[in-house]
Design an enzyme around this catalytic site. Structure first.
Site, mmCIF file in Angstrom:
data_model
loop_
_atom_site.group_PDB
_atom_site.id
_atom_site.type_symbol
_atom_site.label_atom_id
_atom_site.label_comp_id
_atom_site.label_asym_id
_atom_site.label_seq_id
_atom_site.Cartn_x
_atom_site.Cartn_y
_atom_site.Cartn_z
ATOM 1 N N HIS A 59 0.828 -1.204 0.000
ATOM 2 C CA HIS A 59 0.000 0.000 0.000
ATOM 3 C C HIS A 59 0.866 1.260 0.000
ATOM 4 O O HIS A 59 0.583 2.233 -0.712
ATOM 5 C CB HIS A 59 -0.909 -0.013 1.227
ATOM 6 N N GLU A 72 -1.772 -5.631 -4.171
ATOM 7 C CA GLU A 72 -2.372 -5.136 -2.936
ATOM 8 C C GLU A 72 -3.802 -5.650 -2.789
ATOM 9 O O GLU A 72 -4.229 -6.051 -1.702
ATOM 10 C CB GLU A 72 -2.342 -3.609 -2.933
ATOM 11 N N ASN A 129 27.702 -22.291 -3.237
ATOM 12 C CA ASN A 129 28.525 -23.500 -3.219
ATOM 13 C C ASN A 129 28.025 -24.505 -2.189
ATOM 14 O O ASN A 129 28.045 -25.709 -2.443
ATOM 15 C CB ASN A 129 29.986 -23.128 -2.924
#
Length: 696
Positions: A47, A69, A428
């Site tokens: 908002h 929203e 990794n």
């Protein structure tokens, strides 16, 4: 830069914070899909982005955010359930907003991607709300609007209970718009014998502080407004709250229409408390006076809270201004050191006292200034949740990221530079460390692997550790691979720790094949180089079948460090004090052999050393007794041989020019108390280069 450009820049910075908050809330919501507070956090972030975007001219962002929203408004109302698909779409929308933020004027340059996201979200909406996005909200309706006070007088119809209505529910709805003070007026309630249970005799005065527009207040009473006496009027604009005094009691009653201005004047002629006078004169009932006093009290109370909030709030300062401030403090520290040296030569007690006071103030100013640049490392940790989530899905693994020590603070520059290396390390761990669920199940491990990311203070450093419970590394296998690739000679005798450090060699990889995630042997080399630039020390520990832990020891700041000043010939050098363990003497007869045979016996421990004079080709002969500064590196303890040790030195780091760019073993320079220059040694790089040189 014009004011409009400044406002747009401010919006971009705030939107970045809001998008970070949105991402964190979504990832937490995935773990707790029914958490109403998390849903509210998502809704509020969306908002505010939408409202502020419309306010500052980012209409495309405001329009795009509208549907997201709206969906979460339905989630908030219990009409849509939180699921993986919805979270994926919302995270994709969050990324799209991030891209649009830095596209020209918030322009959508990838409308197909935006359309795909919006189409997915609109499946959660009904036909009415799936219609084209309405106009963005006006600035007055944005989430950043200031609070206003409203005076509401609500007198419901007497037969309200007959129709199933309940004024208490309406007052509760009103309370959801903001803090309010409700006063019940009971002056029309008859004696008990005359009361009818189904009749509503009471009415209410409400003082409401809210950011909501006035129409939302009327919406609360939309089903009873025609039959009720309802008056809604603003009683204070935001600027009216800045003063120390609110309206007086008489002014409030006149505004409300409870008394006339003439009646107020007559009452003021009496030398009694105004409330008493008004009641005795019959101009206002006790209930009305009490209600007016409550309004006055409510406004003063909320204004007090606002002042407290403002006092505790923070301000946003451009990073370059902080950099300038740190540079100025560095200059001040240098000048202070020069003054102290001059004063010490004079041996004047008065000047000495002044120099000591200057040193104290300079130290406090340095600490305060560097403290301003410190940020909690949790701001960096939060971005890795998304990385682990997306990458584990891509690789078909189940991985949970645990973090601790998020409140640990580091210099802003250090935080920025360590972001990418941490990404490589975590990627990794995900790709090479954590096994697939079926492999973990066969080994008796939980199907869900764990990566623990932690930070903690250790002396004057911060230690960041990335630890996984994956398959670990075999030092013998690492050595064999290094020999096959020609990185290492077959005769090399390495400890386990030295074998683990092979993963940082350029082009070295333990992966059997190259994937989209890793396998080219580049990532860990990048990590090593970045850590060297930060003067950080990396340590690897691993147990086959149980997991790997990589610890990074980081300096708190890169601007000013404590150093050990040494001298070689006519040159002065500074060694970062955090790396220094001890200093020992080196007799001339102890020096023998080539560069690859330079070792000392330090209480039974063999410690290699590097002759700084030879490395930097300093002219002249060394003294009969030299000093070995023993340092701690990732290769273990290594000595640096210098002519003499001068002492500790508060080092303001200055960058080196292009001339010194290719000189291995130097990381910067500093100005000494007498104005001369001292070079700062880059110990890890110096030791590594010396080791490579000795192997040739």
């Amino acid at each position: 830069m014009s004011q409009e450009e400044l406002n747009r820049q401010a919006f971009k910075e705030e939107a970045q914070d809001l998008l970070g908050e949105l991402e964190n809330a979504l990832l937490e919501l995935e773990e707790s899909p029914g958490d109403a507070d998390l849903i509210d956090r998502v809704f509020r972030a969306m908002h505010t982005i939408k409202g502020s975007g419309a306010m500052f001219g980012f209409d495309d962002i405001a329009s795009f955010t509208h549907d997201v929203e709206t969906v979460f408004d339905r989630v908030r109302n219990g009409e849509v359930a939180v699921g993986r698909e919805l979270l994926d779409l919302t995270l994709a929308a969050r990324d799209r907003i991030q891209d649009m933020l830095f596209e020209t004027e918030g322009e959508d340059r990838d409308p197909e991607r935006s359309k795909a996201i919006l189409d997915g979200l609109r499946r959660y909406l009904g036909e009415a709300e799936a219609a084209p996005t309405p106009e963005a909200e006006s600035p007055a309706e944005s989430g950043d609007e200031e609070s206003r006070f409203y005076r509401i007088r609500f007198k419901p119809p007497e037969d309200m209970f007959h129709t199933g209505g309940n004024p208490v529910h309406l007052l509760d709805d009103l309370g959801e718009l903001g803090p309010c003070r409700i006063l019940a007026n009971l002056e029309e309630v008859p004696w008990l014998g005359e009361c009818r249970a189904e009749t509503c005799y009471a009415w209410w005065d409400v003082i409401l502080c809210t950011t909501a527009p006035e129409r939302e207040i009327h919406d609360v009473f939309m089903f009873v407004e025609d039959e009720s006496e309802l008056a809604v009027s603003p009683i204070a604009e935001p600027e009216e709250l800045e003063g120390d005094q609110y309206k007086k009691l008489g002014e409030i009653l006149v505004e409300r229409g409870d008394i006339s201005a003439d009646g107020l004047k007559r009452a003021l002629s009496e030398q009694k408390r105004l409330g008493e006078v008004l009641q005795e004169s019959g101009l206002a009932s006790a209930e009305r006076v009490r209600s007016a006093l409550a309004e006055q009290e409510a406004v003063q109370e909320i204004r007090g809270r606002r002042k407290e909030s403002e006092a505790a709030s923070s301000i946003r300062v451009a990073a370059n201004k902080l950099d300038d401030l740190v540079n100025l403090v560095g200059e001040l520290v240098t000048v202070q050191a020069q003054i102290s040296q001059k004063v010490a030569a004079k041996k004047d007690p008065a000047l000495t006292a002044l120099a000591e006071e200057l040193e104290r103030l300079s130290d406090e100013l340095r600490d305060s200034t560097l403290g301003i640049r410190m940020l909690p490392i949790g701001t960096t940790f939060s971005r890795f949740r998304r990385l682990v989530r997306d990458l584990s899905v891509e690789l078909g693994k189940e991985i949970e990221l645990e973090t601790s020590g998020a409140e640990t603070e580091l210099d802003k520059t250090v935080l920025e530079r360590m972001g990418d290396p941490l990404v490589h390390l975590i990627r990794n761990s995900i790709d090479h460390g954590i096994e697939p669920p079926e492999a973990r199940r066969e080994k008796g491990k939980p199907e869900t692997g764990t990566i623990n990311l932690s930070a903690a203070h250790s002396g004057g450093e911060v230690v960041v550790t990335i630890e996984d419970d994956g398959k670990g590394m075999d030092p013998k296998a690492l050595k064999a691979k290094a020999v096959n690739r020609g990185v290492l000679s077959p005769e090399a005798d390495l400890t386990d720790k030295e074998c683990f450090n092979l993963i940082f060699e350029p082009g070295f990889s333990t992966a059997e094949s190259v994937t989209s995630v890793s396998g080219r042997g580049v990532g860990m080399d990048v990590v090593k180089r970045a850590m060297d630039e930060l003067r950080a020390v990396v340590e690897v520990d691993s147990v086959p079948g149980r997991g790997t832990a990589i610890s990074i020891r980081l300096p708190l700041t890169l601007a000013i460090i404590d150093g050990l000043q040494v001298r070689v010939g006519g040159e002065h050098y500074v060694i970062p004090l955090a790396l220094v363990e001890e200093c020992v003497e080196l007799q001339a007869q102890q020096v023998s052999g080539g560069a690859n045979k330079r070792i000392i016996d330090l209480r039974g421990e063999i410690v290699p050393y590097v002759m700084v004079r030879e490395w930097f080709e300093v002219p002249g002969n060394p003294p009969p007794i030299e000093q070995v500064v023993v340092t701690s590196t990732e290769w273990g303890r290594v000595g640096l041989v210098v002519d003499s040790v001068i002492g500790e030195h508060q080092t303001v780091i200055k960058s080196l020019g292009r001339v010194y760019r290719d000189v291995e073993g130097l990381s910067g320079a500093t100005i000494r108390g007498d104005g001369s220059l001292a070079l700062i040694l880059d110990v890890p790089r110096l030791v590594r280069s010396a080791a490579q040189e000795a192997q040739r």
